[in-house]
Structures are given as C-alpha cells and as structure tokens.
Motif scaffolding. Structure first.
Motif, PDB file in Angstrom:
ATOM      1  N   ASP A  40       0.855  -1.181   0.000  1.00 54.39           N
ATOM      2  CA  ASP A  40       0.000   0.000   0.000  1.00 54.39           C
ATOM      3  C   ASP A  40       0.894   1.235   0.000  1.00 54.39           C
ATOM      4  O   ASP A  40       1.484   1.597   1.021  1.00 54.39           O
ATOM      5  N   LEU A  41       1.034   1.876  -1.160  1.00 50.16           N
ATOM      6  CA  LEU A  41       1.936   3.009  -1.300  1.00 50.16           C
ATOM      7  C   LEU A  41       1.426   4.273  -0.613  1.00 50.16           C
ATOM      8  O   LEU A  41       2.185   5.215  -0.424  1.00 50.16           O
ATOM      9  N   SER A  42       0.165   4.287  -0.235  1.00 48.59           N
ATOM     10  CA  SER A  42      -0.374   5.469   0.438  1.00 48.59           C
ATOM     11  C   SER A  42      -0.335   5.340   1.962  1.00 48.59           C
ATOM     12  O   SER A  42      -0.704   6.283   2.663  1.00 48.59           O
ATOM     13  N   ALA A  43       0.125   4.215   2.477  1.00 51.63           N
ATOM     14  CA  ALA A  43       0.176   4.017   3.928  1.00 51.63           C
ATOM     15  C   ALA A  43       1.283   4.863   4.542  1.00 51.63           C
ATOM     16  O   ALA A  43       2.360   5.009   3.968  1.00 51.63           O
ATOM     17  N   GLU A  45       3.213   4.226   7.020  1.00 51.15           N
ATOM     18  CA  GLU A  45       4.400   3.411   7.325  1.00 51.15           C
ATOM     19  C   GLU A  45       5.280   3.257   6.090  1.00 51.15           C
ATOM     20  O   GLU A  45       6.504   3.261   6.185  1.00 51.15           O
ATOM     21  N   THR A  46       4.650   3.125   4.931  1.00 47.36           N
ATOM     22  CA  THR A  46       5.395   2.977   3.685  1.00 47.36           C
ATOM     23  C   THR A  46       6.167   4.258   3.382  1.00 47.36           C
ATOM     24  O   THR A  46       7.330   4.209   2.984  1.00 47.36           O
ATOM     25  N   GLU A  47       5.528   5.396   3.597  1.00 44.36           N
ATOM     26  CA  GLU A  47       6.189   6.679   3.351  1.00 44.36           C
ATOM     27  C   GLU A  47       7.375   6.858   4.290  1.00 44.36           C
ATOM     28  O   GLU A  47       8.460   7.286   3.879  1.00 44.36           O
ATOM     29  N   LYS A  48       7.202   6.502   5.566  1.00 48.16           N
ATOM     30  CA  LYS A  48       8.302   6.605   6.530  1.00 48.16           C
ATOM     31  C   LYS A  48       9.465   5.701   6.130  1.00 48.16           C
ATOM     32  O   LYS A  48      10.630   6.104   6.209  1.00 48.16           O
ATOM     33  N   ALA A  49       9.145   4.500   5.715  1.00 50.49           N
ATOM     34  CA  ALA A  49      10.191   3.562   5.300  1.00 50.49           C
ATOM     35  C   ALA A  49      10.929   4.081   4.069  1.00 50.49           C
ATOM     36  O   ALA A  49      12.165   4.009   3.995  1.00 50.49           O
ATOM     37  N   ALA A  50      10.198   4.616   3.107  1.00 50.99           N
ATOM     38  CA  ALA A  50      10.819   5.146   1.892  1.00 50.99           C
ATOM     39  C   ALA A  50      11.748   6.306   2.226  1.00 50.99           C
ATOM     40  O   ALA A  50      12.867   6.390   1.696  1.00 50.99           O
ATOM     41  N   LEU A  51      11.316   7.206   3.106  1.00 49.81           N
ATOM     42  CA  LEU A  51      12.151   8.340   3.493  1.00 49.81           C
ATOM     43  C   LEU A  51      13.414   7.874   4.228  1.00 49.81           C
ATOM     44  O   LEU A  51      14.503   8.413   4.017  1.00 49.81           O
TER      45      LEU A  51
END
Length: 69
Positions: A40-43, A45-51
C-alpha cells in the motif's frame, strides 16, 4: 560416462544450466513461482520507510563520494 556442457550461447531460449546439465525450463512455470507483493503506497508506514531508505542511500552516496579517488 562423458557429458558435454554447451559453451557460451549454447543454451537455447527456455533452457537453464543446472549441475552441468542443460534442462528445459517452462516459462509459464517460472511466472507461477514468482510471488506477487502488494504494498500500500499510500500508507504512512510505507512513506516513513521510503524516506528512511532514501536518507540512508544519500548518506552512503555522500560518504562514497568523499572517500573516492
């Protein structure tokens, strides 16, 4: 018993070399074995991990550039 192994380019499409013996590989079977990953690219947690990954990569590139020849 004598076995011959094909040289470079000696394998035909759909074959792999395993244990010195050319074996046919079914492309459909390979596709079935691949695991589908649903992220889920909008989650948040995903955004934090990507950053976090991007930050670590940038630091790695900076250190690599500083210590390079």
């Amino acid at each position: 018993m004598r076995m011959t192994v094909p040289g470079p380019g000696g394998l035909q499409q759909g074959q792999s070399l395993q244990d010195g013996v050319a074996k046919a590989v079914d492309p459909k079977k390979v596709e079935e074995e691949e695991e589908e990953i649903d992220i889920d690219l909008s989650a948040p947690e995903t955004e934090k991990a990507a950053l976090a990954i991007q930050g670590k990569f940038r630091r790695f590139q900076k250190r690599k550039k500083e210590s390079g020849p």
